[in-house]
Design an enzyme around this catalytic site. Structure first.
Site, PDB file in Angstrom:
ATOM      1  CD  GLU A 134       5.502   0.642  13.094  1.00  9.59           C
ATOM      2  OE1 GLU A 134       4.286   0.799  13.324  1.00  9.59           O
ATOM      3  OE2 GLU A 134       6.390   0.992  13.881  1.00  9.59           O
ATOM      4  CG  ASN A 165      -0.428   0.113   2.493  1.00 13.07           C
ATOM      5  OD1 ASN A 165       0.716  -0.268   2.701  1.00 13.07           O
ATOM      6  ND2 ASN A 165      -1.184   0.619   3.431  1.00 13.07           N
ATOM      7  CB  CYS A 205      -1.452   1.325   8.303  1.00 16.01           C
ATOM      8  SG  CYS A 205      -0.258   2.612   7.995  1.00 16.01           S
ATOM      9  N   GLY A 224       2.568 -10.513  10.850  1.00 15.40           N
ATOM     10  CA  GLY A 224       3.502  -9.938  11.833  1.00 15.40           C
ATOM     11  C   GLY A 224       3.647 -10.801  13.080  1.00 15.40           C
TER      12      GLY A 224
HETATM   13  P1  NAP Z   1       0.734  -8.831   4.417  1.00 16.95           P
HETATM   14  O1  NAP Z   1      -0.111  -9.773   3.671  1.00 16.95           O
HETATM   15  O2  NAP Z   1       1.065  -9.156   5.827  1.00 16.95           O
HETATM   16  O3  NAP Z   1       2.074  -8.666   3.542  1.00 16.95           O
HETATM   17  C1  NAP Z   1       3.095  -7.776   3.914  1.00 16.95           C
HETATM   18  C2  NAP Z   1       4.409  -8.321   3.423  1.00 16.95           C
HETATM   19  O4  NAP Z   1       4.720  -9.517   4.135  1.00 16.95           O
HETATM   20  C3  NAP Z   1       4.404  -8.687   1.937  1.00 16.95           C
HETATM   21  O5  NAP Z   1       5.662  -8.378   1.378  1.00 16.95           O
HETATM   22  C4  NAP Z   1       4.179 -10.188   1.983  1.00 16.95           C
HETATM   23  O6  NAP Z   1       4.651 -10.852   0.821  1.00 16.95           O
HETATM   24  C5  NAP Z   1       5.000 -10.553   3.200  1.00 16.95           C
HETATM   25  N1  NAP Z   1       4.646 -11.834   3.809  1.00 16.95           N
HETATM   26  C6  NAP Z   1       3.491 -12.533   3.682  1.00 16.95           C
HETATM   27  N2  NAP Z   1       3.579 -13.714   4.362  1.00 16.95           N
HETATM   28  C7  NAP Z   1       4.818 -13.752   4.920  1.00 16.95           C
HETATM   29  C8  NAP Z   1       5.510 -14.699   5.735  1.00 16.95           C
HETATM   30  N3  NAP Z   1       4.944 -15.840   6.121  1.00 16.95           N
HETATM   31  N4  NAP Z   1       6.774 -14.419   6.128  1.00 16.95           N
HETATM   32  C9  NAP Z   1       7.362 -13.252   5.771  1.00 16.95           C
HETATM   33  N5  NAP Z   1       6.766 -12.319   4.990  1.00 16.95           N
HETATM   34  C10 NAP Z   1       5.502 -12.547   4.575  1.00 16.95           C
HETATM   35  O7  NAP Z   1       0.100  -7.369   4.431  1.00 16.95           O
HETATM   36  P2  NAP Z   1      -0.503  -6.562   3.193  1.00 16.95           P
HETATM   37  O8  NAP Z   1      -1.887  -7.030   2.944  1.00 16.95           O
HETATM   38  O9  NAP Z   1       0.475  -6.563   2.075  1.00 16.95           O
HETATM   39  O10 NAP Z   1      -0.523  -5.070   3.772  1.00 16.95           O
HETATM   40  C11 NAP Z   1      -1.627  -4.486   4.370  1.00 16.95           C
HETATM   41  C12 NAP Z   1      -1.439  -4.442   5.876  1.00 16.95           C
HETATM   42  O11 NAP Z   1      -0.299  -3.644   6.182  1.00 16.95           O
HETATM   43  C13 NAP Z   1      -2.601  -3.773   6.585  1.00 16.95           C
HETATM   44  O12 NAP Z   1      -2.920  -4.489   7.741  1.00 16.95           O
HETATM   45  C14 NAP Z   1      -2.048  -2.405   6.947  1.00 16.95           C
HETATM   46  O13 NAP Z   1      -2.673  -1.787   8.049  1.00 16.95           O
HETATM   47  C15 NAP Z   1      -0.613  -2.722   7.215  1.00 16.95           C
HETATM   48  N6  NAP Z   1       0.228  -1.523   7.115  1.00 16.95           N
HETATM   49  C16 NAP Z   1       0.750  -1.013   8.284  1.00 16.95           C
HETATM   50  C17 NAP Z   1       1.523   0.143   8.258  1.00 16.95           C
HETATM   51  C18 NAP Z   1       2.127   0.698   9.525  1.00 16.95           C
HETATM   52  O14 NAP Z   1       3.123   1.398   9.440  1.00 16.95           O
HETATM   53  N7  NAP Z   1       1.555   0.416  10.687  1.00 16.95           N
HETATM   54  C19 NAP Z   1       1.767   0.767   7.034  1.00 16.95           C
HETATM   55  C20 NAP Z   1       1.213   0.228   5.878  1.00 16.95           C
HETATM   56  C21 NAP Z   1       0.451  -0.930   5.932  1.00 16.95           C
HETATM   57  P3  NAP Z   1       3.736 -11.144  -0.459  1.00 16.95           P
HETATM   58  O15 NAP Z   1       2.496 -10.325  -0.319  1.00 16.95           O
HETATM   59  O16 NAP Z   1       4.577 -10.725  -1.599  1.00 16.95           O
HETATM   60  O17 NAP Z   1       3.479 -12.611  -0.459  1.00 16.95           O
END
Ligand code: NAP
Length: 497
Positions: free
Chosen positions: A252, A154, A286, A235
């Site tokens: 995060e 995002n 987020c 996470g």
């Molecule tokens: P996600 O599905 O958790 O993916 C985030 C990253 O983690 C991607 O690069 C993903 O790779 C990787 N990943 C997935 N499974 C993993 C595993 N088992 N081991 C290690 N890495 C793994 O999250 P998203 O849907 O992309 O992002 C949206 C989320 O991010 C929302 O909850 C949002 O609130 C949060 N966010 C938080 C902040 C903050 O600073 N607090 C900022 C922005 C977004 P692939 O997708 O390439 O498989």
């Protein structure tokens, strides 16, 4: 406005070389569902090669004086500035956010480059009196070694700069796994690092799935820090594994952010703040506002003005002028939003606007969802507790300031909150009592600046912060150094007269 990528297929960047991926997967534009390019789906061995290169290169990089390391970041910042428009267009193409917001995201990266380059001449430690005569004491930051960075789709460039710039200026080498949905920003940023003269092996990018590349990073013995931004489920699993290995991990994660509108608020201003923070990036931030906690005395007025303003939100391809709300990232994101609309209706919240997928010629087969407003939601409903990650906002009426604070704090997340009021006493009480990592007064829930710490409390994180000088704490260890120049053995706590 159209942008054509110069490269058809993206490559990994390992030890200063562009390396082809064996398997590839397609990247799509969420505004049109058209294929943009292909990206490698790398395996654990490729990741291992990147870590090996990073480990080797980091030894010399750590010995380069920090002000010289910073020179590379200055050059990165200037190159990003020169390419701001191209980067922004590419960002809109792969992520969908409207071009104005894409420019804002790229600017955030530029700001971060100059800010962290400045840290090359600070990286302050402390000198402090020693308790014994003829003895000197100080603390200093030292790099951790090889840093693993895992980023979401995002904010595909800003978040990477929040993490990689402090890591690099502090003397670490980086292995970065970007989200598979948005690899183009990673590719472009790494090209900039290359042109800026970063020594080979200091920035490595390995494209691939979280389950393979991300998981291998988390398990790799030579990666000493994982800095992760993404969902809570991912996470938590990463943190559990890092805990087992005693590996440092910075998380995060999600948010369930609220705007509070008190009875004395400037309602027009509150409406603007809500629109921007709830529907900007189609709610896929987020820090997006997904709850509005409104004093019952102004609920009707707020509802009316919000509904009127929502009619003027133009939805479509973010590369077109005048579009305010772009697409959802993919089908899974769209399906999740649709599920929450049904949940909200079943729970008894009243749907005032939106609530449906937008299809047809105007939407070019992209993934669009109408900006949605529920009202009369209760704070314990799932739509008021769980992260939806879409353009959906729920109004929760309250009877007092105290109740507003309680409702704000009733969620498991703790990222961002906001209050609209003109009462100075309430401003100070609210900034004290709202339990989030970020608090806004008379502004929406988004709009962080890079020189302040970014992150949240409770289920949003694990106590670390991205950006700000605090980001350096993730990528450095503290070393305490004692120099005894008395010429004799002096024992602390014992030989004190
Ligand atoms: P996600 O599905 O958790 O993916 C985030 C990253 O983690 C991607 O690069 C993903 O790779 C990787 N990943 C997935 N499974 C993993 C595993 N088992 N081991 C290690 N890495 C793994 O999250 P998203 O849907 O992309 O992002 C949206 C989320 O991010 C929302 O909850 C949002 O609130 C949060 N966010 C938080 C902040 C903050 O600073 N607090 C900022 C922005 C977004 P692939 O997708 O390439 O498989």
């Amino acid at each position: 406005m159209t942008t054509k990528l110069k490269t058809d297929v993206l490559k990994n960047f390992i030890n200063g070389e562009w390396v082809d991926g064996d398997a590839l997967t397609a990247v799509f534009n969420p505004a049109t569902r058209e294929k943009i390019t292909d990206v490698p789906l790398s395996d654990a061995e490729t990741l291992n090669n990147a870590v090996k290169a990073a480990k080797e290169a980091q030894k010399d990089w750590a010995l380069v004086p920090a002000p010289q390391r910073a020179e590379v970041l200055y050059r990165v910042g200037y190159l990003m500035k020169e390419r701001k428009e191209r980067l922004s267009e590419l960002l809109t193409m792969e992520n969908g956010k409207v071009i104005e917001e894409a420019r804002g995201e790229v600017q955030e990266g530029i700001d971060m480059a100059f800010y962290m380059a400045g840290e090359g001449r600070r990286l302050f430690g402390q000198t402090t009196p020693a308790e014994l005569k003829d003895k000197f004491a100080m603390s200093q930051r030292v790099p951790v070694g090889v840093v693993g960075i895992i980023t979401p789709w995002n904010f595909p460039i800003a978040i990477a700069t929040w993490k990689s710039f402090p890591a690099i200026v502090a003397g670490n080498a980086v292995v970065w796994k970007p989200a598979t949905e948005t690899p183009i920003m990673a590719y472009e940023l790494v090209k900039i690092f290359e042109e800026a003269g970063l020594p080979k092996g200091i920035m490595n990018v390995v494209f691939g799935s979280g389950g393979t590349v991300g998981d291998s990073m988390v398990h790799h013995d030579d990666i000493r820090v994982i800095s992760f931004t993404g969902s809570n489920d991912t996470g938590r699993n990463i943190a559990a594994e890092c805990g087992r290995q005693l590996k440092k991990v910075s998380l995060e994660m999600g948010g369930k952010n609220a705007v509070i509108v008190m009875e004395d608020a400037d309602i027009d201003l509150a409406v603007e703040g809500i629109l921007w923070s709830a529907f900007g990036t189609s709610g896929q931030r987020c820090t997006a506002c997904s709850r509005v906690i409104v004093h019952e005395k102004v609920k009707d007025a707020l509802e009316e003005k919000l509904l009127e303003s929502m009619k003027h939100l133009t939805i479509g391809n973010g590369l077109k002028d005048g579009i305010k709300v772009g697409p959802i990232i993919n089908q899974a994101g769209l399906d999740k939003i649709k599920r929450y609309i049904e949940i909200g209706k079943e729970e008894g919240a009243k749907l005032l606007a939106g609530g449906e997928e937008l299809t047809g010629n105007d939407y070019n087969d992209g993934y669009y969802f109408a900006p949605t407003l529920f009202t009369d939601a209760a704070s314990n409903m799932r739509i008021a507790q769980e992260e939806i990650f879409g353009p959906v906002v729920s109004l929760i009426p309250v009877q007092s300031f105290e109740e507003a604070i309680e409702v704000n704090n009733s969620v498991t997340y703790g990222l961002s909150s906001s209050i609209f009021t003109n009462d100075v006493n309430r401003v100070f009480q609210a900034q004290r009592d709202l339990d989030t990592g970020i608090v806004y007064v008379n502004a929406g829930t988004t709009g962080a600046e890079i020189h302040l710490p970014f992150g949240g409390t409770k289920g949003t994180g694990n106590g670390h912060r991205d950006s700000g000088v605090q980001a350096l704490d993730v990528f450095t260890e503290w070393k305490a150094v004692y120099v005894d120049y008395s010429g004799k053995l002096q024992r602390a706590q014992i030989d004190v007269e």
